[in-house]
Design an enzyme around this catalytic site. Structure first.
Site, PDB file in Angstrom:
ATOM      1  NE  ARG A 273     -15.698 -47.492 -30.052  1.00 27.27           N
ATOM      2  CZ  ARG A 273     -16.401 -48.520 -29.576  1.00 27.27           C
ATOM      3  NH1 ARG A 273     -17.194 -49.205 -30.380  1.00 27.27           N
ATOM      4  NH2 ARG A 273     -16.329 -48.851 -28.308  1.00 27.27           N
TER       5      ARG A 273
ATOM      6  NE  ARG B 215     -24.677 -58.823 -29.597  1.00 24.23           N
ATOM      7  CZ  ARG B 215     -24.067 -58.025 -28.728  1.00 24.23           C
ATOM      8  NH1 ARG B 215     -23.539 -56.891 -29.116  1.00 24.23           N
ATOM      9  NH2 ARG B 215     -24.003 -58.369 -27.444  1.00 24.23           N
ATOM     10  CE  LYS B 216     -17.710 -55.527 -30.995  1.00 25.06           C
ATOM     11  NZ  LYS B 216     -16.889 -55.424 -29.734  1.00 25.06           N
TER      12      LYS B 216
ATOM     13  N   GLY C 101     -12.828 -54.366 -17.570  1.00 26.90           N
ATOM     14  CA  GLY C 101     -13.687 -54.023 -16.435  1.00 26.90           C
ATOM     15  C   GLY C 101     -14.906 -54.904 -16.239  1.00 26.90           C
TER      16      GLY C 101
ATOM     17  CB  CYS D 158     -13.451 -53.797 -24.239  1.00 24.94           C
ATOM     18  SG  CYS D 158     -15.240 -53.808 -24.326  1.00 24.94           S
ATOM     19  N   GLY D 159     -10.842 -55.298 -23.057  1.00 27.73           N
ATOM     20  CA  GLY D 159      -9.400 -55.242 -22.773  1.00 27.73           C
ATOM     21  C   GLY D 159      -8.705 -56.577 -23.010  1.00 27.73           C
TER      22      GLY D 159
HETATM   23 FE1  SRM Z   1     -15.870 -53.110 -26.390  1.00 29.52          FE
HETATM   24  C1  SRM Z   1     -19.128 -52.751 -25.592  1.00 29.52           C
HETATM   25  C2  SRM Z   1     -15.165 -50.083 -25.193  1.00 29.52           C
HETATM   26  C3  SRM Z   1     -12.860 -53.231 -27.944  1.00 29.52           C
HETATM   27  C4  SRM Z   1     -16.258 -56.476 -26.837  1.00 29.52           C
HETATM   28  N1  SRM Z   1     -16.996 -51.636 -25.593  1.00 29.52           N
HETATM   29  C5  SRM Z   1     -18.322 -51.674 -25.381  1.00 29.52           C
HETATM   30  C6  SRM Z   1     -18.847 -50.317 -24.955  1.00 29.52           C
HETATM   31  C7  SRM Z   1     -19.317 -49.611 -26.185  1.00 29.52           C
HETATM   32  C8  SRM Z   1     -19.973 -50.405 -23.928  1.00 29.52           C
HETATM   33  C9  SRM Z   1     -20.630 -49.077 -23.626  1.00 29.52           C
HETATM   34  O1  SRM Z   1     -21.531 -48.671 -24.341  1.00 29.52           O
HETATM   35  O2  SRM Z   1     -20.210 -48.457 -22.653  1.00 29.52           O
HETATM   36  C10 SRM Z   1     -17.546 -49.700 -24.362  1.00 29.52           C
HETATM   37  C11 SRM Z   1     -17.427 -48.192 -24.433  1.00 29.52           C
HETATM   38  C12 SRM Z   1     -16.781 -47.676 -23.162  1.00 29.52           C
HETATM   39  C13 SRM Z   1     -16.166 -46.326 -23.335  1.00 29.52           C
HETATM   40  O3  SRM Z   1     -16.802 -45.316 -22.962  1.00 29.52           O
HETATM   41  O4  SRM Z   1     -15.021 -46.275 -23.772  1.00 29.52           O
HETATM   42  C14 SRM Z   1     -16.487 -50.486 -25.094  1.00 29.52           C
HETATM   43  N2  SRM Z   1     -14.360 -51.837 -26.637  1.00 29.52           N
HETATM   44  C15 SRM Z   1     -14.200 -50.675 -25.965  1.00 29.52           C
HETATM   45  C16 SRM Z   1     -12.809 -50.113 -26.159  1.00 29.52           C
HETATM   46  C17 SRM Z   1     -12.764 -48.585 -26.154  1.00 29.52           C
HETATM   47  C18 SRM Z   1     -11.873 -50.678 -25.072  1.00 29.52           C
HETATM   48  C19 SRM Z   1     -10.553 -49.951 -24.979  1.00 29.52           C
HETATM   49  O5  SRM Z   1     -10.359 -49.292 -23.938  1.00 29.52           O
HETATM   50  O6  SRM Z   1      -9.746 -50.010 -25.889  1.00 29.52           O
HETATM   51  C20 SRM Z   1     -12.448 -50.772 -27.503  1.00 29.52           C
HETATM   52  C21 SRM Z   1     -12.906 -49.975 -28.679  1.00 29.52           C
HETATM   53  C22 SRM Z   1     -12.477 -50.607 -29.980  1.00 29.52           C
HETATM   54  C23 SRM Z   1     -12.776 -49.739 -31.182  1.00 29.52           C
HETATM   55  O7  SRM Z   1     -11.998 -48.813 -31.426  1.00 29.52           O
HETATM   56  O8  SRM Z   1     -13.764 -50.006 -31.870  1.00 29.52           O
HETATM   57  C24 SRM Z   1     -13.270 -52.051 -27.395  1.00 29.52           C
HETATM   58  N3  SRM Z   1     -14.790 -54.568 -27.302  1.00 29.52           N
HETATM   59  C25 SRM Z   1     -13.521 -54.434 -27.780  1.00 29.52           C
HETATM   60  C26 SRM Z   1     -12.961 -55.722 -28.054  1.00 29.52           C
HETATM   61  C27 SRM Z   1     -11.522 -55.998 -28.475  1.00 29.52           C
HETATM   62  C28 SRM Z   1     -11.287 -56.147 -29.952  1.00 29.52           C
HETATM   63  O9  SRM Z   1     -12.116 -55.775 -30.771  1.00 29.52           O
HETATM   64  O10 SRM Z   1     -10.216 -56.645 -30.237  1.00 29.52           O
HETATM   65  C29 SRM Z   1     -13.940 -56.648 -27.737  1.00 29.52           C
HETATM   66  C30 SRM Z   1     -13.816 -58.191 -27.784  1.00 29.52           C
HETATM   67  C31 SRM Z   1     -13.720 -58.667 -29.207  1.00 29.52           C
HETATM   68  C32 SRM Z   1     -15.047 -58.848 -29.873  1.00 29.52           C
HETATM   69  O11 SRM Z   1     -15.790 -57.887 -30.015  1.00 29.52           O
HETATM   70  O12 SRM Z   1     -15.337 -59.978 -30.262  1.00 29.52           O
HETATM   71  C33 SRM Z   1     -15.080 -55.914 -27.263  1.00 29.52           C
HETATM   72  N4  SRM Z   1     -17.435 -54.393 -26.270  1.00 29.52           N
HETATM   73  C34 SRM Z   1     -17.377 -55.752 -26.428  1.00 29.52           C
HETATM   74  C35 SRM Z   1     -18.654 -56.312 -26.111  1.00 29.52           C
HETATM   75  C36 SRM Z   1     -19.044 -57.818 -26.173  1.00 29.52           C
HETATM   76  C37 SRM Z   1     -19.509 -58.127 -27.563  1.00 29.52           C
HETATM   77  C38 SRM Z   1     -20.403 -59.338 -27.639  1.00 29.52           C
HETATM   78  O13 SRM Z   1     -20.470 -59.951 -28.727  1.00 29.52           O
HETATM   79  O14 SRM Z   1     -21.086 -59.665 -26.666  1.00 29.52           O
HETATM   80  C39 SRM Z   1     -19.487 -55.228 -25.736  1.00 29.52           C
HETATM   81  C40 SRM Z   1     -20.964 -55.296 -25.300  1.00 29.52           C
HETATM   82  C41 SRM Z   1     -21.899 -55.412 -26.460  1.00 29.52           C
HETATM   83  O15 SRM Z   1     -21.551 -55.212 -27.617  1.00 29.52           O
HETATM   84  O16 SRM Z   1     -23.059 -55.715 -26.159  1.00 29.52           O
HETATM   85  C42 SRM Z   1     -18.692 -54.046 -25.840  1.00 29.52           C
HETATM   86 FE1  SF4 Z   2     -16.701 -53.850 -19.908  1.00 25.72          FE
HETATM   87 FE2  SF4 Z   2     -15.800 -53.035 -22.274  1.00 25.72          FE
HETATM   88 FE3  SF4 Z   2     -16.757 -51.283 -20.534  1.00 25.72          FE
HETATM   89 FE4  SF4 Z   2     -14.387 -52.454 -20.126  1.00 25.72          FE
HETATM   90  S1  SF4 Z   2     -14.934 -51.023 -21.766  1.00 25.72           S
HETATM   91  S2  SF4 Z   2     -15.955 -52.169 -18.605  1.00 25.72           S
HETATM   92  S3  SF4 Z   2     -14.824 -54.532 -20.863  1.00 25.72           S
HETATM   93  S4  SF4 Z   2     -17.869 -52.909 -21.598  1.00 25.72           S
END
Ligand code: SRM
Ligand code: SF4
Length: 516
Positions: free
Chosen positions: A68, A182-183, A436, A441-442
């Site tokens: 990333r 946290r993030k 998913g 994240c979506g």
């Molecule tokens: Fe996300 C975790 C993908 C935007 C909330 N997110 C993850 C992980 C890293 C989980 C993992 O280790 O597999 C996903 C990686 C999957 C992969 O292989 O791609 C993942 N998040 C994404 C992306 C790629 C979705 C997308 O297809 O666009 C986005 C990457 C953004 C970036 O460039 O940094 C992405 N994630 C978001 C957003 C949307 C936003 O930021 O507008 C959110 C909700 C907003 C927020 O964070 O408040 C989001 N992701 C989470 C969470 C829940 C966070 C929490 O506080 O609980 C997780 C799980 C965690 O962090 O424990 C997570």
């Molecule tokens: Fe769940 Fe984020 Fe993975 Fe999508 S990319 S399946 S919302 S953790």
């Protein structure tokens, strides 16, 4: 650090990992990891600390890592895109890239043995992937048409870069901010349409005038998680652009030192604001800053509906245009990336922009270059005039690569929307988002119709299904949607979506063409 840090005995798994060794420490060990291979690595380093360098072990595709990046404000050069294309090209069918919902890029297929070389190549290209995962500040978003939008109030690009430089020490890594609870998400809006989803960021700067001076009202605490989703609330603070970096620094230090750490489900900034109240939070930030902050302006300048930037638009620079291309669910392959870089060079100024809707903008296209650009074959795949349903489709990664996923998302989302397009006439775009799992994240909560993956029982079997969200409003007066239907098996989804689109969004069934 002070405040609410739990004792060593009660540290949760993630706090333990961080306290044993700073995430950034793995930077010095990359050559070693490349030599020993992923199977021999310590799990704490492989599964967690590498994320401080933006390198994600993927349990779904062991040995093929995800990288990333950070693309501040979503702006990158054709040269940078070409470097990334070369990196994924090397991995053949395993290599691809996704534009993310944070205006960013993720690369797939990365092998550990190549990591030293890849990190050096992205560094030389002026890119970084540092601190883009785990308990760090994520890609900082800004208006995708900053500097080219005729109606913009402020060009966010330089400010976004300054905040990124503070947090990452100009891309080299900054241990001041590598152990947050946290993030953390930051967005800076410079236009009138809130193109960054300010409402879902931990800190959002939104344009607002005070005594005719330009500045930003500050929102705090927006976030989505499986446990809770909250829209950002006013901090009741107004800052001028040159105060933004210092305010981010102060808020991050207050959060680092006082944020709740015992329970990962209650560690985002909003939980601290809940505990303290916004007045105490502001007072603590003022104390950290060493001065008092100006109260928020009475009104902000977010007065437009959100634009998606797809299509051809005149820039504020006479004779130049920006061209927004629709990239279905953000998925790019090496050939697409090379082609985008070429189009930016041949028809524009060698620059590309990304949007939070997972699309691409080619800026600075002179009037005379528009026609030949629009004839390029890549624009058959990445259209400037997609149909109203495809146009606003957004999807997270899903089960193809993400081990949290409860369902497959990107391919299913595309297939379903393509079918719906053949069956429905839609007068205007309907923003459909897929995610998913409940991590969101979506962003289904910002959608007209949002799908959140879940498991459902049907005919005695467990099958992939969704909970449906509706009511998300973006742009001015943004609001989060809520769950309206639960546990719909994906195979039963199409007629339900059709009904929702007809009933709530003015879609009408296409009349069948009679065939002799
Ligand atoms: Fe996300 C975790 C993908 C935007 C909330 N997110 C993850 C992980 C890293 C989980 C993992 O280790 O597999 C996903 C990686 C999957 C992969 O292989 O791609 C993942 N998040 C994404 C992306 C790629 C979705 C997308 O297809 O666009 C986005 C990457 C953004 C970036 O460039 O940094 C992405 N994630 C978001 C957003 C949307 C936003 O930021 O507008 C959110 C909700 C907003 C927020 O964070 O408040 C989001 N992701 C989470 C969470 C829940 C966070 C929490 O506080 O609980 C997780 C799980 C965690 O962090 O424990 C997570
Ligand atoms: Fe769940 Fe984020 Fe993975 Fe999508 S990319 S399946 S919302 S953790």
């Amino acid at each position: 650090m002070t405040g609410t840090l739990p004792s060593a005995a009660t540290l949760n798994k993630f706090e333990k990992i961080k306290s044993e060794k700073d995430g950034l420490a793995v930077k010095a060990e990359i050559d070693h990891f490349a030599q020993i291979g992923w199977e021999a690595m310590d799990e704490g380093d492989r599964d967690y600390r590498l994320k401080w360098l933006g390198v994600f072990f993927r349990p779904v595709t062991p040995g093929k890592f995800m990288m990333r990046l950070r693309i501040p404000n979503g702006v990158l050069s054709s040269e940078q895109m070409r470097t990334l294309a070369e990196i994924v090209q090397r991995y053949g069918d395993d290599g691809n890239a996704d534009i993310t919902t944070r205006q960013n890029l993720q690369l797939r297929g990365i092998r550990l043995e190549d990591l030293p070389d890849i990190l050096e190549r992205i560094r030389q290209a002026g890119l970084t992937s540092v601190q883009s995962g785990m308990d760090n500040v994520r890609n900082i978003t800004g208006s995708p048409v900053a500097g080219i939008d005729a109606d913009e109030l402020f060009d966010t690009r330089e400010l976004v870069n300054q905040v990124q430089d503070l947090i990452t020490n100009k891309g080299e890594g900054n241990s001041t901010f590598t152990n947050l609870p946290r993030k953390f998400n930051i967005a800076i809006a410079g236009c009138r349409d809130n193109s960054v989803h300010a409402e879902i960021n931990d800190i959002a700067f939104i344009p607002a005038y005070q005594n005719e001076v330009f500045g930003f009202n500050v929102l705090v605490g927006g976030f989505f998680s499986a446990k809770r989703c909250a829209a950002a609330i006013p901090m009741d603070v107004w800052v001028t652009p040159d105060e933004v970096v210092a305010l981010c620094e102060a808020i991050l230090i207050v959060y680092r030192d006082h944020g709740l750490r015992a329970n990962r489900q209650k560690a985002r900034l909003m939980w601290l604001i809940d505990e303290w109240g916004v007045d105490k939070f502001r007072a603590e930030v003022e104390q950290q800053l060493g001065r008092s902050l100006t109260k928020a302006a009475a009104k902000d300048e977010i007065v437009w509906d959100k634009r998606d930037h797809i299509g051809v638009y005149a820039q504020k620079q006479a004779g130049l245009n920006y061209v927004g291309l629709h990239v279905p669910v953000g998925r790019l392959y090496a050939t697409d990336m090379f082609d985008l870089a070429r189009l930016a060079d041949v028809y524009g100024s060698g620059e590309l922009r990304l949007t939070v809707e997972q699309n691409v903008v080619i800026p600075h296209v002179p009037d005379a270059h528009l026609e030949p650009l629009l004839q390029e074959s890549l624009l058959q795949k990445f259209s400037v005039a997609p149909s109203p349903l495809s146009r606003s489709l957004v999807s997270c990664t899903g089960s193809q690569f993400c081990n949290f996923a409860l369902i497959e998302t990107k391919n299913r989302a595309l297939a379903l929307i393509t079918e719906l397009e053949t069956e429905l006439d839609c007068p205007k775009p309907i923003r459909v988002h897929w995610t998913g799992c409940p991590n969101s994240c979506g962003q289904p909560q910002v959608a007209d119709i949002g799908m959140m993956g879940t498991k459902v029982r049907k005919d005695g079997k467990t099958v992939e299904g969704v909970d449906i969200y509706m009511g998300g409003k973006v742009g001015k007066d943004a609001e989060l949607g809520s769950c309206v239907m639960k546990g719909i098996p994906c195979e039963d989804l199409k007629p339900i979506l059709k009904d929702l689109m007809i009933e709530h969004f003015g879609a009408s069934p296409r009349t069948a063409v009679a065939v002799d």
